[in-house]
Design a protein around this motif. Sequence first.
Motif, PDB file in Angstrom:
ATOM      1  N   ARG A  85       7.655  -2.725  -9.272  1.00 51.94           N
ATOM      2  CA  ARG A  85       7.462  -3.996  -9.072  1.00 51.94           C
ATOM      3  C   ARG A  85       8.364  -4.569  -8.318  1.00 51.94           C
ATOM      4  N   ASP A  86       9.592  -3.822  -8.025  1.00 54.93           N
ATOM      5  CA  ASP A  86      10.659  -4.680  -7.024  1.00 54.93           C
ATOM      6  C   ASP A  86      10.054  -4.472  -5.689  1.00 54.93           C
ATOM      7  N   GLN A  87       9.410  -3.233  -5.331  1.00 55.63           N
ATOM      8  CA  GLN A  87       8.758  -2.965  -4.169  1.00 55.63           C
ATOM      9  C   GLN A  87       7.785  -3.951  -3.862  1.00 55.63           C
ATOM     10  N   LEU A  88       6.957  -4.104  -4.828  1.00 54.55           N
ATOM     11  CA  LEU A  88       5.839  -5.002  -4.592  1.00 54.55           C
ATOM     12  C   LEU A  88       6.319  -6.268  -4.377  1.00 54.55           C
ATOM     13  N   LYS A  89       7.328  -6.843  -5.129  1.00 54.38           N
ATOM     14  CA  LYS A  89       7.769  -8.278  -4.973  1.00 54.38           C
ATOM     15  C   LYS A  89       8.336  -8.383  -3.419  1.00 54.38           C
ATOM     16  N   ALA A  90       8.964  -7.286  -2.925  1.00 46.38           N
ATOM     17  CA  ALA A  90       9.252  -7.538  -1.602  1.00 46.38           C
ATOM     18  C   ALA A  90       8.205  -7.456  -0.557  1.00 46.38           C
ATOM     19  N   SER A  91       7.289  -6.598  -0.723  1.00 45.06           N
ATOM     20  CA  SER A  91       6.013  -6.645   0.102  1.00 45.06           C
ATOM     21  C   SER A  91       5.458  -8.035   0.147  1.00 45.06           C
ATOM     22  N   MET A  92       5.263  -8.550  -0.962  1.00 44.43           N
ATOM     23  CA  MET A  92       4.373  -9.787  -0.908  1.00 44.43           C
ATOM     24  C   MET A  92       5.336 -10.938  -0.580  1.00 44.43           C
ATOM     25  N   LEU A  93       6.824 -10.929  -0.902  1.00 42.33           N
ATOM     26  CA  LEU A  93       7.288 -11.761  -0.146  1.00 42.33           C
ATOM     27  C   LEU A  93       7.542 -11.822   1.388  1.00 42.33           C
ATOM     28  N   SER A  94       7.321 -10.640   1.872  1.00 42.37           N
ATOM     29  CA  SER A  94       7.500 -10.379   3.302  1.00 42.37           C
ATOM     30  C   SER A  94       6.000 -10.892   3.738  1.00 42.37           C
ATOM     31  N   GLU A  95       5.020 -10.404   3.154  1.00 46.05           N
ATOM     32  CA  GLU A  95       3.649 -10.568   3.667  1.00 46.05           C
ATOM     33  C   GLU A  95       3.376 -12.169   3.719  1.00 46.05           C
ATOM     34  N   ASN A 114      -3.464  -9.990   3.205  1.00 40.94           N
ATOM     35  CA  ASN A 114      -3.462  -9.701   1.768  1.00 40.94           C
ATOM     36  C   ASN A 114      -3.084  -8.230   1.295  1.00 40.94           C
ATOM     37  N   SER A 115      -2.639  -7.365   2.434  1.00 43.64           N
ATOM     38  CA  SER A 115      -2.493  -5.998   1.793  1.00 43.64           C
ATOM     39  C   SER A 115      -1.404  -5.780   0.777  1.00 43.64           C
ATOM     40  N   ALA A 116      -0.595  -6.520   0.888  1.00 47.27           N
ATOM     41  CA  ALA A 116       0.687  -6.283  -0.399  1.00 47.27           C
ATOM     42  C   ALA A 116       0.052  -6.578  -1.511  1.00 47.27           C
ATOM     43  N   TYR A 117      -1.004  -7.438  -1.809  1.00 46.10           N
ATOM     44  CA  TYR A 117      -1.434  -7.905  -2.869  1.00 46.10           C
ATOM     45  C   TYR A 117      -2.557  -6.831  -3.375  1.00 46.10           C
ATOM     46  N   MET A 118      -3.421  -6.360  -2.460  1.00 43.97           N
ATOM     47  CA  MET A 118      -4.226  -5.212  -2.681  1.00 43.97           C
ATOM     48  C   MET A 118      -3.654  -4.046  -3.039  1.00 43.97           C
TER      49      MET A 118
END
Length: 186
Positions: free
Chosen positions: A38-48, A96-100
Amino acid sequence: MKKAVGNFLLQMIPVALGVYLGFLVSDWSENNSKRAQRDQLKASMLSEMQVNLQQLEKIVDYHRVLKDSSQYYANPSNPIRKPYFFRGTRISKLSNSAYMTGIQTGAINELPLETIQKINQVYTRQNDYNDYGTLILSGLINKKFSEKKEDMRDIAQFLAITMVDVVAMEQELILKYQNLQIDLEK
Protein backbone atom coordinates in the motif's frame (compact mmCIF):
# COMPACT_ATOMS: atom_id res chain seq x y z
CA MET A 1 -8.69 -42.88 32.23
CA LYS A 2 -8.93 -39.48 33.91
CA LYS A 3 -5.20 -39.31 34.02
CA ALA A 4 -4.94 -40.13 30.27
CA VAL A 5 -7.45 -37.40 29.38
CA GLY A 6 -5.59 -34.92 31.60
CA ASN A 7 -2.29 -35.92 29.99
CA PHE A 8 -3.81 -35.53 26.55
CA LEU A 9 -5.13 -32.06 27.39
CA LEU A 10 -1.77 -31.05 28.82
CA GLN A 11 -0.07 -32.12 25.61
CA MET A 12 -2.68 -30.38 23.44
CA ILE A 13 -2.27 -26.97 25.11
CA PRO A 14 1.28 -26.37 23.79
CA VAL A 15 0.27 -27.65 20.35
CA ALA A 16 -2.80 -25.38 20.23
CA LEU A 17 -0.73 -22.46 21.54
CA GLY A 18 1.93 -23.12 18.89
CA VAL A 19 -0.66 -23.22 16.11
CA TYR A 20 -2.26 -20.03 17.43
CA LEU A 21 1.11 -18.24 17.58
CA GLY A 22 1.87 -19.48 14.07
CA PHE A 23 -1.35 -17.91 12.80
CA LEU A 24 -0.54 -14.66 14.61
CA VAL A 25 2.93 -14.48 13.06
CA SER A 26 1.52 -15.34 9.64
CA ASP A 27 -1.18 -12.62 9.93
CA TRP A 28 1.39 -10.10 11.16
CA SER A 29 3.66 -10.90 8.23
CA GLU A 30 0.80 -10.69 5.73
CA ASN A 31 -0.36 -7.37 7.18
CA ASN A 32 3.18 -5.99 6.97
CA SER A 33 3.40 -7.11 3.37
CA LYS A 34 0.06 -5.48 2.51
CA ARG A 35 1.05 -2.29 4.32
CA ALA A 36 4.34 -2.17 2.40
CA GLN A 37 2.49 -2.75 -0.87
CA ARG A 38 0.00 0.00 0.00
CA ASP A 39 2.78 2.42 0.92
CA GLN A 40 4.62 1.63 -2.32
CA LEU A 41 1.42 2.23 -4.31
CA LYS A 42 0.88 5.57 -2.58
CA ALA A 43 4.46 6.62 -3.31
CA SER A 44 4.18 5.54 -6.96
CA MET A 45 0.87 7.31 -7.43
CA LEU A 46 2.15 10.47 -5.78
CA SER A 47 5.17 10.45 -8.07
CA GLU A 48 3.07 9.77 -11.16
CA MET A 49 0.56 12.48 -10.26
CA GLN A 50 3.36 14.97 -9.62
CA VAL A 51 4.70 14.37 -13.14
CA ASN A 52 1.20 14.68 -14.64
CA LEU A 53 0.53 17.80 -12.57
CA GLN A 54 3.76 19.41 -13.76
CA GLN A 55 2.84 18.65 -17.38
CA LEU A 56 -0.56 20.28 -16.94
CA GLU A 57 0.77 23.31 -15.07
CA LYS A 58 3.38 23.83 -17.78
CA ILE A 59 0.86 23.78 -20.65
CA VAL A 60 -2.36 25.25 -19.21
CA ASP A 61 -1.23 28.86 -19.78
CA TYR A 62 -0.48 28.12 -23.44
CA HIS A 63 -3.94 26.58 -23.80
CA ARG A 64 -5.52 29.68 -22.22
CA VAL A 65 -3.73 31.89 -24.76
CA LEU A 66 -4.70 29.51 -27.56
CA LYS A 67 -8.33 29.56 -26.40
CA ASP A 68 -8.50 33.35 -26.14
CA SER A 69 -6.66 34.01 -29.41
CA SER A 70 -8.65 31.48 -31.39
CA GLN A 71 -11.92 32.88 -30.00
CA TYR A 72 -10.85 36.30 -31.24
CA TYR A 73 -9.99 35.03 -34.74
CA ALA A 74 -13.09 32.84 -34.90
CA ASN A 75 -15.27 35.95 -34.75
CA PRO A 76 -16.16 36.85 -38.38
CA SER A 77 -16.01 40.58 -37.61
CA ASN A 78 -12.31 40.36 -36.65
CA PRO A 79 -9.59 40.30 -39.29
CA ILE A 80 -8.03 36.89 -39.83
CA ARG A 81 -4.43 36.12 -40.58
CA LYS A 82 -2.15 33.19 -40.19
CA PRO A 83 -2.03 32.51 -36.44
CA TYR A 84 1.45 33.28 -35.13
CA PHE A 85 0.47 32.03 -31.69
CA PHE A 86 -0.33 28.48 -32.74
CA ARG A 87 2.37 25.91 -31.87
CA GLY A 88 0.20 22.82 -32.02
CA THR A 89 -2.29 21.56 -29.47
CA ARG A 90 0.47 20.39 -27.11
CA ILE A 91 -1.89 18.05 -25.32
CA SER A 92 0.29 15.33 -23.90
CA LYS A 93 -0.83 11.95 -22.67
CA LEU A 94 -0.99 11.74 -18.90
CA SER A 95 0.37 8.54 -17.37
CA ASN A 96 -1.69 6.03 -15.39
CA SER A 97 0.78 3.17 -14.88
CA ALA A 98 0.86 3.43 -11.06
CA TYR A 99 -2.94 3.33 -10.95
CA MET A 100 -3.10 0.32 -13.28
CA THR A 101 -0.41 -1.47 -11.25
CA GLY A 102 -2.40 -0.81 -8.09
CA ILE A 103 -5.47 -2.38 -9.67
CA GLN A 104 -3.61 -5.35 -11.12
CA THR A 105 -1.81 -6.17 -7.88
CA GLY A 106 -4.84 -5.50 -5.69
CA ALA A 107 -2.82 -3.05 -3.59
CA ILE A 108 -5.43 -0.38 -4.21
CA ASN A 109 -7.84 -2.41 -2.06
CA GLU A 110 -5.69 -1.67 0.99
CA LEU A 111 -6.61 2.02 0.81
CA PRO A 112 -9.71 3.48 2.44
CA LEU A 113 -12.84 3.32 0.27
CA GLU A 114 -13.16 7.11 0.14
CA THR A 115 -9.59 7.40 -1.19
CA ILE A 116 -10.21 4.68 -3.78
CA GLN A 117 -13.25 6.60 -4.99
CA LYS A 118 -11.22 9.80 -5.31
CA ILE A 119 -8.47 7.94 -7.17
CA ASN A 120 -11.02 6.46 -9.57
CA GLN A 121 -12.56 9.89 -10.19
CA VAL A 122 -9.18 11.46 -10.91
CA TYR A 123 -8.04 8.72 -13.28
CA THR A 124 -11.41 8.57 -15.03
CA ARG A 125 -11.18 12.31 -15.67
CA GLN A 126 -7.57 11.88 -16.76
CA ASN A 127 -8.63 9.22 -19.28
CA ASP A 128 -11.33 11.61 -20.56
CA TYR A 129 -8.63 14.26 -21.01
CA ASN A 130 -6.35 11.84 -22.87
CA ASP A 131 -9.22 10.71 -25.11
CA TYR A 132 -10.28 14.29 -25.79
CA GLY A 133 -6.72 15.17 -26.77
CA THR A 134 -6.73 12.34 -29.29
CA LEU A 135 -10.09 13.51 -30.62
CA ILE A 136 -8.83 17.08 -31.01
CA LEU A 137 -5.74 15.95 -32.85
CA SER A 138 -7.87 13.81 -35.16
CA GLY A 139 -10.21 16.71 -35.85
CA LEU A 140 -7.35 19.12 -36.44
CA ILE A 141 -5.64 16.76 -38.87
CA ASN A 142 -8.78 16.81 -41.00
CA LYS A 143 -8.71 20.61 -41.32
CA LYS A 144 -7.39 22.37 -44.40
CA PHE A 145 -4.20 24.21 -43.59
CA SER A 146 -4.02 26.78 -46.34
CA GLU A 147 -3.65 30.54 -46.64
CA LYS A 148 -7.36 30.92 -47.40
CA LYS A 149 -9.19 33.02 -44.84
CA GLU A 150 -12.08 30.53 -44.66
CA ASP A 151 -9.71 27.69 -43.79
CA MET A 152 -7.91 29.77 -41.17
CA ARG A 153 -11.21 30.86 -39.64
CA ASP A 154 -12.41 27.24 -39.63
CA ILE A 155 -9.31 26.22 -37.68
CA ALA A 156 -9.75 29.17 -35.31
CA GLN A 157 -13.39 28.19 -34.70
CA PHE A 158 -12.39 24.60 -34.06
CA LEU A 159 -9.71 25.65 -31.58
CA ALA A 160 -12.00 28.23 -29.95
CA ILE A 161 -14.49 25.48 -29.14
CA THR A 162 -12.10 22.71 -28.15
CA MET A 163 -9.67 24.78 -26.09
CA VAL A 164 -12.47 25.90 -23.78
CA ASP A 165 -12.95 22.27 -22.80
CA VAL A 166 -9.22 21.55 -22.64
CA VAL A 167 -8.55 24.45 -20.27
CA ALA A 168 -11.54 23.46 -18.11
CA MET A 169 -10.34 19.83 -17.94
CA GLU A 170 -6.79 20.87 -17.13
CA GLN A 171 -7.88 23.20 -14.35
CA GLU A 172 -10.17 20.51 -12.93
CA LEU A 173 -7.43 17.87 -13.10
CA ILE A 174 -4.92 20.16 -11.40
CA LEU A 175 -7.31 20.65 -8.48
CA LYS A 176 -8.17 16.95 -8.33
CA TYR A 177 -4.48 15.98 -8.32
CA GLN A 178 -3.73 18.45 -5.55
CA ASN A 179 -6.64 17.20 -3.41
CA LEU A 180 -5.75 13.55 -3.98
CA GLN A 181 -2.10 14.20 -3.12
CA ILE A 182 -3.23 15.54 0.26
CA ASP A 183 -5.27 12.37 0.82
CA LEU A 184 -2.44 10.03 -0.19
CA GLU A 185 0.14 11.80 1.95
CA LYS A 186 -1.86 11.05 5.11
